[in-house]
Design an enzyme around this catalytic site. Structure first.
Site, mmCIF file in Angstrom:
data_model
loop_
_atom_site.group_PDB
_atom_site.id
_atom_site.type_symbol
_atom_site.label_atom_id
_atom_site.label_comp_id
_atom_site.label_asym_id
_atom_site.label_seq_id
_atom_site.Cartn_x
_atom_site.Cartn_y
_atom_site.Cartn_z
ATOM 1 N N ASP A 66 -11.344 21.064 -39.484
ATOM 2 C CA ASP A 66 -12.296 20.592 -38.494
ATOM 3 C C ASP A 66 -12.869 19.246 -38.925
ATOM 4 O OD1 ASP A 66 -14.569 20.302 -36.738
ATOM 5 O OD2 ASP A 66 -14.552 22.474 -36.457
ATOM 6 N N THR A 139 -13.070 7.002 -23.523
ATOM 7 C CA THR A 139 -12.676 7.208 -22.132
ATOM 8 C C THR A 139 -13.392 6.248 -21.198
ATOM 9 O OG1 THR A 139 -12.779 8.828 -20.306
ATOM 10 C CG2 THR A 139 -14.464 8.986 -21.989
ATOM 11 N N ASP A 140 -12.807 6.012 -20.032
ATOM 12 C CA ASP A 140 -13.474 5.189 -19.025
ATOM 13 C C ASP A 140 -14.633 5.918 -18.362
ATOM 14 O OD1 ASP A 140 -11.993 7.002 -17.522
ATOM 15 O OD2 ASP A 140 -10.953 5.488 -16.327
ATOM 16 N N GLU A 141 -14.735 7.224 -18.576
ATOM 17 C CA GLU A 141 -15.796 7.994 -17.913
ATOM 18 C C GLU A 141 -17.188 7.634 -18.421
ATOM 19 O OE1 GLU A 141 -15.125 12.092 -16.960
ATOM 20 O OE2 GLU A 141 -12.984 11.914 -17.342
ATOM 21 N N TYR A 165 -19.445 15.800 -20.701
ATOM 22 C CA TYR A 165 -18.322 15.230 -21.452
ATOM 23 C C TYR A 165 -18.492 13.730 -21.610
ATOM 24 C CZ TYR A 165 -13.807 12.964 -22.042
ATOM 25 O OH TYR A 165 -12.791 12.130 -22.456
ATOM 26 N N LYS A 169 -19.111 11.408 -25.066
ATOM 27 C CA LYS A 169 -18.231 10.325 -25.504
ATOM 28 C C LYS A 169 -18.995 8.998 -25.571
ATOM 29 C CE LYS A 169 -14.428 10.397 -26.319
ATOM 30 N NZ LYS A 169 -13.739 10.615 -27.614
#
Length: 356
Positions: A66, A139-141, A165, A169
């Site tokens: 992990d 991410t683009d989010e 989410y 990020k």
């Protein structure tokens, strides 16, 4: 100023997941003289079978562990003399984050911070002057949502994440940036659009639709199906990461996009047409008869679009695949690997996953 960096020994986190798996295969094909160590916790979407063919190769090692285990990461950095971390490990399914955000905050924020602490300890505190790279895959989010007429996201678009989410990020991006500016860790970050291709866990839109269409099952579409995403073939993404690691500027962020904006509904109709052409005598023809509409998910972003001019102009990046060629390659892979999506151990979340 663009720099040139040559990785020799890589630690790839999340290398048994979808994008990580493709990156590992891509990298070892391109650079067989490098050493690559994969660290993966093998949670629901990480599959050791993706990497099993590489076992036994002298330049490959898999470690079940992990990223939150900082002593383990430090041990690997020391004993393998790692000079490059490529950080894919993340909880990434938006639907799951809506109904269970805790795991996303723990893995994506705390896990990234644990990696950064390990890298700082070994690379900066113990070996001052050691040349290294920490590449963070995002991410683009993190940029939020766009209207139909808004310009595409650039690297200076303000962050406005709308899902747990995306928020997790965004936070991890900021922590990476802080470690570069505060401590001098040699980091780069990439923010990509929606990936598709081989090995993608079957709860995401494209593999979910392929598996359901091949079995004559309903393919659920959120809302009116007009949510728009920029679709990026996974190995185009990997080529972009490769360029950033080798030639990207330390401390910089690069957007990686596929130049392929598609509405979810249009994507599924294109996939149905491909299946109609491949299997004209199938009782499922026309495959679009299996499309159904379901209630939209909470806070569903309407449109994402990537402006990738920075990576194109600075690093010479261009996506090699059109959406049509990438989708055909993806379909070919799933048709050739039915055991991947027919695996009875796969546990899908809910009933209409993957319209991310």
């Amino acid at each position: 100023m663009t720099t040139t960096y040559t990785p020799h020994k890589l630690l790839v986190t999340g290398g048994a997941g979808f994008i990580g798996t493709n990156f590992v295969h891509y990298w070892l094909q391109q650079y067989p003289d490098t050493r690559l160590v994969v660290l993966d916790a093998l949670t629901y979407a990480g599959r050791y079978e993706n990497l099993q063919p590489l076992e036994g190769q002298a330049n490959f090692r898999f470690v079940h562990g992990d990223i939150l285990d900082q002593p383990l990461v430090e041990q690997l950095l020391r004993e393998e003399n790692i000079d490059t971390i490529v950080h894919f490990a993340a909880e990434s399914h938006v639907d799951r984050s809506i109904y269970g955000p805790d795991a996303f905050l723990k893995t994506n924020i705390d896990g990234t911070h644990s990696l950064l602490k390990a890298a700082k300890t070994v690379w900066l505190d113990e070996k001052p002057g050691f040349v290294h790279r920490f590449h963070h895959v995002s991410t683009d989010e993190v940029y939020g949502t766009l209207s139909a007429t808004d310009p595409a996201f650039t690297e200076i678009t303000p962050y406005a994440p709308n899902s747990p989410y995306a928020a997790s990020k965004a936070a991890s991006d900021h922590v990476v940036r802080a470690y570069q500016h505060t401590y001098g860790l040699q980091t780069t970050t990439s923010n990509c659009s929606n990936n598709y291709g081989p090995y993608q866990y079957p709860e995401k839109l494209i593999p979910l639709a392929i598996s359901k269409l091949l079995q004559g099952q309903p393919v659920p579409i959120y809302g009116d199906g007009q949510q728009i995403r920029d679709w990026l073939y996974v190995d185009d993404h990997n080529r972009g990461i490769d360029l950033i690691i080798r030639s990207g500027r330390i401390g910089e962020t690069y957007n990686i996009g596929g130049n392929n904006e598609q509405a979810n509904l249009s994507l599924i109709h294109e996939l149905c047409a491909l299946l109609d052409a491949r299997f004209p005598d199938s009782p499922q023809v026309p495959h679009n008869q299996h499309i159904i509409y379901v209630a939209d998910r909470p806070g569903h972003d309407r449109r994402y679009a990537i402006d990738n001019r920075k990576i194109c102009s600075e690093l010479g990046y261009e996506p090699a695949e059109t959406f049509q060629s990438g989708l055909a390659k993806t379909l070919d892979w799933y048709l050739a690997h039915p055991a991947f999506w027919q695996d009875g151990t796969i546990k899908l979340f809910g009933t209409h996953e993957g319209n991310a």
